[in-house]
Design a protein around this motif. Sequence first.
Motif, PDB file in Angstrom:
ATOM      1  N   ASN A 290       0.797  -1.229   0.000  1.00  0.00           N
ATOM      2  CA  ASN A 290       0.000   0.000   0.000  1.00  0.00           C
ATOM      3  C   ASN A 290       0.827   1.275   0.000  1.00  0.00           C
ATOM      4  OD1 ASN A 290      -2.608  -1.265   0.052  1.00  0.00           O
ATOM      5  ND2 ASN A 290      -2.063  -1.945   2.101  1.00  0.00           N
ATOM      6  N   GLY A 291       2.137   1.159   0.009  1.00  0.00           N
ATOM      7  CA  GLY A 291       2.997   2.322  -0.117  1.00  0.00           C
ATOM      8  C   GLY A 291       3.245   3.067   1.179  1.00  0.00           C
ATOM      9  N   THR A 292       4.289   3.869   1.145  1.00  0.00           N
ATOM     10  CA  THR A 292       4.671   4.763   2.238  1.00  0.00           C
ATOM     11  C   THR A 292       4.589   6.178   1.686  1.00  0.00           C
ATOM     12  OG1 THR A 292       6.195   3.092   3.088  1.00  0.00           O
ATOM     13  CG2 THR A 292       6.533   5.349   3.840  1.00  0.00           C
ATOM     14  N   PHE A 293       4.030   7.093   2.479  1.00  0.00           N
ATOM     15  CA  PHE A 293       3.842   8.465   2.016  1.00  0.00           C
ATOM     16  C   PHE A 293       4.648   9.420   2.886  1.00  0.00           C
ATOM     17  CE2 PHE A 293       0.298   6.023   0.581  1.00  0.00           C
ATOM     18  CZ  PHE A 293       0.053   6.493  -0.687  1.00  0.00           C
ATOM     19  N   LEU A 294       5.349  10.344   2.237  1.00  0.00           N
ATOM     20  CA  LEU A 294       6.109  11.375   2.923  1.00  0.00           C
ATOM     21  C   LEU A 294       5.490  12.708   2.560  1.00  0.00           C
ATOM     22  CD1 LEU A 294       8.551  12.205   4.641  1.00  0.00           C
ATOM     23  CD2 LEU A 294       9.890  12.279   2.540  1.00  0.00           C
ATOM     24  N   ASN A 295       4.919  13.379   3.555  1.00  0.00           N
ATOM     25  CA  ASN A 295       4.219  14.656   3.343  1.00  0.00           C
ATOM     26  C   ASN A 295       3.168  14.535   2.244  1.00  0.00           C
ATOM     27  OD1 ASN A 295       5.874  15.870   5.312  1.00  0.00           O
ATOM     28  ND2 ASN A 295       7.456  16.228   3.789  1.00  0.00           N
ATOM     29  N   GLY A 296       2.472  13.397   2.213  1.00  0.00           N
ATOM     30  CA  GLY A 296       1.381  13.182   1.262  1.00  0.00           C
ATOM     31  C   GLY A 296       1.807  12.667  -0.099  1.00  0.00           C
ATOM     32  N   VAL A 297       3.099  12.503  -0.330  1.00  0.00           N
ATOM     33  CA  VAL A 297       3.615  12.063  -1.626  1.00  0.00           C
ATOM     34  C   VAL A 297       4.146  10.635  -1.485  1.00  0.00           C
ATOM     35  CG1 VAL A 297       5.311  12.534  -3.439  1.00  0.00           C
ATOM     36  CG2 VAL A 297       4.235  14.427  -2.205  1.00  0.00           C
ATOM     37  N   PRO A 298       3.771   9.718  -2.403  1.00  0.00           N
ATOM     38  CA  PRO A 298       4.285   8.343  -2.315  1.00  0.00           C
ATOM     39  C   PRO A 298       5.810   8.307  -2.433  1.00  0.00           C
ATOM     40  CG  PRO A 298       2.525   8.498  -3.954  1.00  0.00           C
ATOM     41  CD  PRO A 298       2.850   9.887  -3.522  1.00  0.00           C
ATOM     42  N   VAL A 299       6.444   7.478  -1.616  1.00  0.00           N
ATOM     43  CA  VAL A 299       7.893   7.322  -1.642  1.00  0.00           C
ATOM     44  C   VAL A 299       8.221   6.211  -2.635  1.00  0.00           C
ATOM     45  CG1 VAL A 299       9.921   6.692  -0.290  1.00  0.00           C
ATOM     46  CG2 VAL A 299       8.130   8.085   0.738  1.00  0.00           C
ATOM     47  N   SER A 300       8.918   6.551  -3.711  1.00  0.00           N
ATOM     48  CA  SER A 300       9.263   5.558  -4.732  1.00  0.00           C
ATOM     49  C   SER A 300      10.747   5.210  -4.720  1.00  0.00           C
ATOM     50  CB  SER A 300       8.866   6.067  -6.113  1.00  0.00           C
ATOM     51  OG  SER A 300       9.526   7.272  -6.392  1.00  0.00           O
ATOM     52  N   LYS A 301      11.545   6.023  -4.044  1.00  0.00           N
ATOM     53  CA  LYS A 301      12.981   5.776  -3.937  1.00  0.00           C
ATOM     54  C   LYS A 301      13.430   6.304  -2.577  1.00  0.00           C
ATOM     55  CE  LYS A 301      14.116  10.172  -6.052  1.00  0.00           C
ATOM     56  NZ  LYS A 301      14.944  10.920  -6.933  1.00  0.00           N
ATOM     57  N   PRO A 302      14.593   5.897  -2.089  1.00  0.00           N
ATOM     58  CA  PRO A 302      15.067   6.435  -0.805  1.00  0.00           C
ATOM     59  C   PRO A 302      15.089   7.964  -0.838  1.00  0.00           C
ATOM     60  CG  PRO A 302      16.425   4.589  -1.468  1.00  0.00           C
ATOM     61  CD  PRO A 302      15.513   4.889  -2.622  1.00  0.00           C
ATOM     62  N   THR A 303      14.558   8.560   0.223  1.00  0.00           N
ATOM     63  CA  THR A 303      14.345  10.002   0.273  1.00  0.00           C
ATOM     64  C   THR A 303      14.888  10.567   1.584  1.00  0.00           C
ATOM     65  OG1 THR A 303      12.323   9.690  -1.001  1.00  0.00           O
ATOM     66  CG2 THR A 303      12.570  11.783   0.113  1.00  0.00           C
ATOM     67  N   VAL A 304      15.549  11.709   1.507  1.00  0.00           N
ATOM     68  CA  VAL A 304      16.091  12.371   2.692  1.00  0.00           C
ATOM     69  C   VAL A 304      14.945  12.909   3.541  1.00  0.00           C
ATOM     70  CG1 VAL A 304      17.493  14.311   3.511  1.00  0.00           C
ATOM     71  CG2 VAL A 304      18.232  12.989   1.527  1.00  0.00           C
ATOM     72  N   LEU A 305      15.060  12.724   4.855  1.00  0.00           N
ATOM     73  CA  LEU A 305      14.061  13.240   5.790  1.00  0.00           C
ATOM     74  C   LEU A 305      14.516  14.575   6.368  1.00  0.00           C
ATOM     75  CD1 LEU A 305      13.161   9.987   7.746  1.00  0.00           C
ATOM     76  CD2 LEU A 305      11.671  11.273   6.196  1.00  0.00           C
ATOM     77  N   ALA A 306      13.574  15.467   6.561  1.00  0.00           N
ATOM     78  CA  ALA A 306      13.838  16.759   7.190  1.00  0.00           C
ATOM     79  C   ALA A 306      12.996  16.870   8.458  1.00  0.00           C
ATOM     80  CB  ALA A 306      13.492  17.892   6.232  1.00  0.00           C
ATOM     81  N   ASN A 307      13.382  17.765   9.339  1.00  0.00           N
ATOM     82  CA  ASN A 307      12.639  17.980  10.564  1.00  0.00           C
ATOM     83  C   ASN A 307      11.182  18.312  10.237  1.00  0.00           C
ATOM     84  OD1 ASN A 307      12.414  18.270  13.410  1.00  0.00           O
ATOM     85  ND2 ASN A 307      12.449  20.480  13.162  1.00  0.00           N
ATOM     86  N   ALA A 308      10.258  17.708  10.972  1.00  0.00           N
ATOM     87  CA  ALA A 308       8.808  17.916  10.863  1.00  0.00           C
ATOM     88  C   ALA A 308       8.176  17.220   9.661  1.00  0.00           C
ATOM     89  CB  ALA A 308       8.451  19.394  10.858  1.00  0.00           C
ATOM     90  N   ASP A 309       8.902  16.372   8.931  1.00  0.00           N
ATOM     91  CA  ASP A 309       8.290  15.591   7.858  1.00  0.00           C
ATOM     92  C   ASP A 309       7.260  14.635   8.445  1.00  0.00           C
ATOM     93  OD1 ASP A 309       9.563  16.660   5.673  1.00  0.00           O
ATOM     94  OD2 ASP A 309      11.071  15.075   5.514  1.00  0.00           O
ATOM     95  N   ARG A 310       6.208  14.384   7.670  1.00  0.00           N
ATOM     96  CA  ARG A 310       5.163  13.458   8.095  1.00  0.00           C
ATOM     97  C   ARG A 310       5.232  12.199   7.253  1.00  0.00           C
ATOM     98  NH1 ARG A 310       0.131  16.366  10.573  1.00  0.00           N
ATOM     99  NH2 ARG A 310       1.217  18.068  11.594  1.00  0.00           N
ATOM    100  N   ILE A 311       5.291  11.057   7.937  1.00  0.00           N
ATOM    101  CA  ILE A 311       5.378   9.753   7.291  1.00  0.00           C
ATOM    102  C   ILE A 311       4.072   9.024   7.564  1.00  0.00           C
ATOM    103  CG2 ILE A 311       6.613   7.556   7.226  1.00  0.00           C
ATOM    104  CD1 ILE A 311       9.047   9.163   8.428  1.00  0.00           C
ATOM    105  N   LYS A 312       3.404   8.579   6.489  1.00  0.00           N
ATOM    106  CA  LYS A 312       2.120   7.892   6.647  1.00  0.00           C
ATOM    107  C   LYS A 312       2.244   6.460   6.149  1.00  0.00           C
ATOM    108  CE  LYS A 312      -2.779   8.278   5.652  1.00  0.00           C
ATOM    109  NZ  LYS A 312      -3.537   8.610   6.809  1.00  0.00           N
ATOM    110  N   ILE A 313       1.897   5.529   7.020  1.00  0.00           N
ATOM    111  CA  ILE A 313       1.877   4.106   6.696  1.00  0.00           C
ATOM    112  C   ILE A 313       0.497   3.602   7.086  1.00  0.00           C
ATOM    113  CG2 ILE A 313       2.829   1.855   7.279  1.00  0.00           C
ATOM    114  CD1 ILE A 313       5.502   3.267   7.780  1.00  0.00           C
ATOM    115  N   GLY A 314      -0.330   3.313   6.085  1.00  0.00           N
ATOM    116  CA  GLY A 314      -1.706   2.896   6.360  1.00  0.00           C
ATOM    117  C   GLY A 314      -2.449   4.011   7.074  1.00  0.00           C
ATOM    118  N   GLY A 315      -3.023   3.695   8.224  1.00  0.00           N
ATOM    119  CA  GLY A 315      -3.757   4.689   9.003  1.00  0.00           C
ATOM    120  C   GLY A 315      -2.936   5.324  10.102  1.00  0.00           C
ATOM    121  N   ILE A 316      -1.606   5.179  10.029  1.00  0.00           N
ATOM    122  CA  ILE A 316      -0.728   5.735  11.060  1.00  0.00           C
ATOM    123  C   ILE A 316       0.117   6.843  10.458  1.00  0.00           C
ATOM    124  CG2 ILE A 316       1.124   5.237  12.695  1.00  0.00           C
ATOM    125  CD1 ILE A 316       0.117   2.338  12.686  1.00  0.00           C
ATOM    126  N   THR A 317       0.138   7.993  11.111  1.00  0.00           N
ATOM    127  CA  THR A 317       0.964   9.114  10.672  1.00  0.00           C
ATOM    128  C   THR A 317       1.989   9.414  11.750  1.00  0.00           C
ATOM    129  OG1 THR A 317      -0.901  10.052   9.458  1.00  0.00           O
ATOM    130  CG2 THR A 317       0.952  11.512   9.891  1.00  0.00           C
TER     131      THR A 317
END
Length: 166
Positions: A125-152
Amino acid sequence: MAGILLLVLRYVFLLLLLLFIFSLVKWMVGDLKNLPADRQAFRRPTGAPGDQNSNSRGADASLTVLESSTTDLQPGDTFAVYKEMFIGRSEENDITTGESFASTRHARIYLVDEQYWLEDLNSTNGTFLNGVPVSKPTVLANADRIKIGGITFQFVRWGYEVGSDI
């Protein structure tokens, strides 16, 4: 006589096959029970009893649960992020969730050259970073939101980050 011999050989083969399957299942269950000791420390949220020195192992980042559709993770739960952390349904993950939309091993957060990266591990079902699907390894910044299913989760890191590379 040949018929009786063939019948006995069939039963011997069946018995050996059943013994093989039994030993294979026994080996797999025993292997699943042996959880690596280094993964035990990651399971405990920061601030939990017995976690007085959470920064003694070098954690300078954390994940805080903002929203959760499961009872095993509650909003406000915070987990220290070290060099590598896995999120998913399996008990072998550093953050285990009962979320039905999470894969067994869903996502990974890891540290490379003082930057934390988020990687989706080919989850269904994918992993979302700030509402955008993660398709490749992505750098995280302070306050980024990671959504996995119904968990943010919210990624919290003190220091200077360039921003998310999506």
